[in-house]
Design an enzyme around this catalytic site. Structure first.
Site, PDB file in Angstrom:
ATOM      1  N   GLY A   1     -10.725 -13.658 -13.290  1.00 29.13           N
ATOM      2  CA  GLY A   1      -9.915 -12.454 -13.223  1.00 29.13           C
ATOM      3  C   GLY A   1      -9.435 -12.002 -14.583  1.00 29.13           C
ATOM      4  O   GLY A   1      -9.930 -12.437 -15.623  1.00 29.13           O
ATOM      5  N   HIS A   2      -8.439 -11.117 -14.549  1.00 26.96           N
ATOM      6  CA  HIS A   2      -7.876 -10.569 -15.782  1.00 26.96           C
ATOM      7  C   HIS A   2      -6.386 -10.365 -15.565  1.00 26.96           C
ATOM      8  O   HIS A   2      -5.941  -9.992 -14.474  1.00 26.96           O
ATOM      9  CB  HIS A   2      -8.542  -9.237 -16.136  1.00 26.96           C
ATOM     10  CG  HIS A   2      -8.082  -8.682 -17.446  1.00 26.96           C
ATOM     11  ND1 HIS A   2      -8.358  -9.270 -18.647  1.00 26.96           N
ATOM     12  CD2 HIS A   2      -7.332  -7.579 -17.729  1.00 26.96           C
ATOM     13  CE1 HIS A   2      -7.826  -8.560 -19.635  1.00 26.96           C
ATOM     14  NE2 HIS A   2      -7.193  -7.525 -19.096  1.00 26.96           N
TER      15      HIS A   2
ATOM     16  N   THR B   1     -16.915  10.470   0.265  1.00 29.34           N
ATOM     17  CA  THR B   1     -16.431  10.457   1.651  1.00 29.34           C
ATOM     18  C   THR B   1     -15.144   9.654   1.811  1.00 29.34           C
ATOM     19  O   THR B   1     -14.720   9.380   2.914  1.00 29.34           O
ATOM     20  CB  THR B   1     -17.499   9.880   2.605  1.00 29.34           C
ATOM     21  OG1 THR B   1     -17.853   8.553   2.159  1.00 29.34           O
ATOM     22  CG2 THR B   1     -18.720  10.755   2.653  1.00 29.34           C
ATOM     23  N   ARG B   2     -14.510   9.264   0.693  1.00 32.12           N
ATOM     24  CA  ARG B   2     -13.270   8.498   0.745  1.00 32.12           C
ATOM     25  C   ARG B   2     -13.455   7.220   1.563  1.00 32.12           C
ATOM     26  O   ARG B   2     -12.583   6.829   2.348  1.00 32.12           O
ATOM     27  CB  ARG B   2     -12.133   9.331   1.335  1.00 32.12           C
ATOM     28  CG  ARG B   2     -11.779  10.548   0.534  1.00 32.12           C
ATOM     29  CD  ARG B   2     -11.112  10.137  -0.802  1.00 32.12           C
ATOM     30  NE  ARG B   2     -10.798  11.300  -1.593  1.00 32.12           N
ATOM     31  CZ  ARG B   2      -9.713  12.046  -1.402  1.00 32.12           C
ATOM     32  NH1 ARG B   2      -8.877  11.735  -0.447  1.00 32.12           N
ATOM     33  NH2 ARG B   2      -9.482  13.077  -2.170  1.00 32.12           N
TER      34      ARG B   2
ATOM     35  N   LYS C   1       0.508   3.483  -3.027  1.00 32.57           N
ATOM     36  CA  LYS C   1      -0.652   4.351  -3.218  1.00 32.57           C
ATOM     37  C   LYS C   1      -0.245   5.764  -3.617  1.00 32.57           C
ATOM     38  O   LYS C   1       0.746   6.303  -3.122  1.00 32.57           O
ATOM     39  CB  LYS C   1      -1.458   4.431  -1.917  1.00 32.57           C
ATOM     40  CG  LYS C   1      -2.511   3.358  -1.754  1.00 32.57           C
ATOM     41  CD  LYS C   1      -3.324   3.627  -0.489  1.00 32.57           C
ATOM     42  CE  LYS C   1      -4.679   2.985  -0.547  1.00 32.57           C
ATOM     43  NZ  LYS C   1      -5.477   3.301   0.651  1.00 32.57           N
TER      44      LYS C   1
ATOM     45  N   CYS D   1       0.815  -1.218   0.000  1.00 37.02           N
ATOM     46  CA  CYS D   1       0.000   0.000   0.000  1.00 37.02           C
ATOM     47  C   CYS D   1       0.845   1.263   0.000  1.00 37.02           C
ATOM     48  O   CYS D   1       0.321   2.360  -0.160  1.00 37.02           O
ATOM     49  CB  CYS D   1      -0.955  -0.015   1.193  1.00 37.02           C
ATOM     50  SG  CYS D   1      -2.322  -1.177   1.009  1.00 37.02           S
TER      51      CYS D   1
END
Length: 352
Positions: free
Chosen positions: A139-140, A48-49, A20, A17
């Site tokens: 999935g992809h 509102t995230r 990000k 993360c």
């Protein structure tokens, strides 16, 4: 190419993360002059995230839909699949929901890493999905310069049990179900300074499902909930304060922290995402310093598959703590580290 000998973190410029995009840059990306279609069934969008989108199904239940993916934060392919999957599924738990289905997202540098290594990633993902009681249904995949993996996850929640990050109330007490510091430890790993006896700490934390969120969603006295990931505790707590129009006061010494991170901070094991986080929201934090300190370095540490940040009605903290205890949350994490109050002054979060 033996999958057991591959160190995945050598193939990516970021980690977990910590990849990000910073909150400040994200604000620019999400800004749009275009009027969006108003969907009366959309209960939660990105205004509102919050952790996921939520759609009213018209029968008292709502669909929770989310996606999350990132570059390797550990070297082992199987563990990478487990951690990325636990992280993605967490968004459903953070809304108080029950995950029901997952779809994989895979970007793979086929000229650098064999398909056998990617297979290990998917095996790790399937293991976590099985633990969550859901199917990895498809999935992809794309040929990508760096390895990327994650999930798109759907969940179901009774609308009256839906939790958001913007519904906290003044007087609520704050709890965090996992200790902070995995960003510091994974950075130490990437630098080659992590001690062997500490190697399992971060992967164990990051691969632990936030299943307790489904239970907490059913508690009326849990007023708001979110998970702590790439923006660090301060970033996600700031979002809760902004959405709820409140201010938080936190006691640094009571915030759950992984004990061994202190020695790695002494060796400057600080993720690049920590500085990006602080540059984005440091002006909203009352810490006595406009630059990163040791305290704010820990509180802004990007977490991958971090714990649940929970705002609890003050009169029900004893009941809440017993729920945490009965669901296997470590005693060291069962501690109120702060509270929410009406806004006053210039800061969203004050650290004492």
């Amino acid at each position: 190419m033996n999958p057991e000998e591959i160190k995945l973190t050598q193939y990516s410029h970021g980690a977990g993360c910590g990849c990000k995009i910073s909150p400040a840059v994200l604000d620019i990306i999400l800004h749009s002059p275009i009027t969006h279609l108003a969907d009366p069934n959309l209960l939660v969008g990105n205004n509102t995230r919050d952790d996921a989108a939520v759609l009213d199904l018209g029968n008292g239940n709502a669909l929770i839909s989310t996606t999350d993916f990132f570059m390797p934060i550990v070297d082992d392919a199987y563990d990478f699949g487990r951690i990325a999957s636990a992280n993605a599924i967490s968004d459903v738990y953070a809304m108080g929901g029950k995950p029901v289905l997952a779809i994989a997202i895979l970007g793979w540098p086929i000229d650098k890493l064999s398909p056998e290594v990617a297979q290990k990633v998917l095996e790790g993902s399937r293991a976590i999905c099985t633990e969550a009681g859901i199917t990895l249904a498809g999935g992809h995949s794309i040929d990508c310069p760096e390895p990327v993996f994650g999930l798109s996850v759907n969940g179901i929640v009774d609308i009256k049990h839906l939790k958001q990050n913007s519904t906290a109330r003044a007087g609520c007490k704050l709890y965090l179900t996992k200790a902070l510091g995995v960003g510091i430890l994974t950075t130490a790993q990437k630098k080659g300074i992590l001690k062997p006896e500490h190697a399992a700490i971060a992967p164990k934390s990051m691969s632990m499902l936030n299943k307790i969120g489904e239970t907490l969603g059913k508690l009326d006295y849990v007023k708001a909930m979110t998970d702590v990931t790439g923006f660090g505790l301060l970033g996600h707590l700031s979002e809760m304060c902004e959405g709820s129009n409140l201010q938080a006061v936190i006691e640094f010494d009571k915030v759950p922290k992984i004990e061994v991170i202190e020695e790695y901070l002494d060796q400057n094991s600080v993720p690049g995402g920590t500085n990006r986080n602080w540059n984005s929201y440091g002006h909203k934090i009352g810490s006595g310093s406009t630059t990163l300190t040791r305290k704010t370095t820990i509180l802004a540490d990007p977490q991958t598959s971090g714990g649940l940040l929970v705002a609890v009605e003050e009169s029900k903290t004893a009941d809440f703590e017993e729920i945490l205890r009965s669901n296997g949350i470590p005693e060291s994490n069962i501690i109120c580290f702060g509270s929410l109050r009406e806004k006053s002054g210039n800061y969203l979060v004050e650290i004492i």
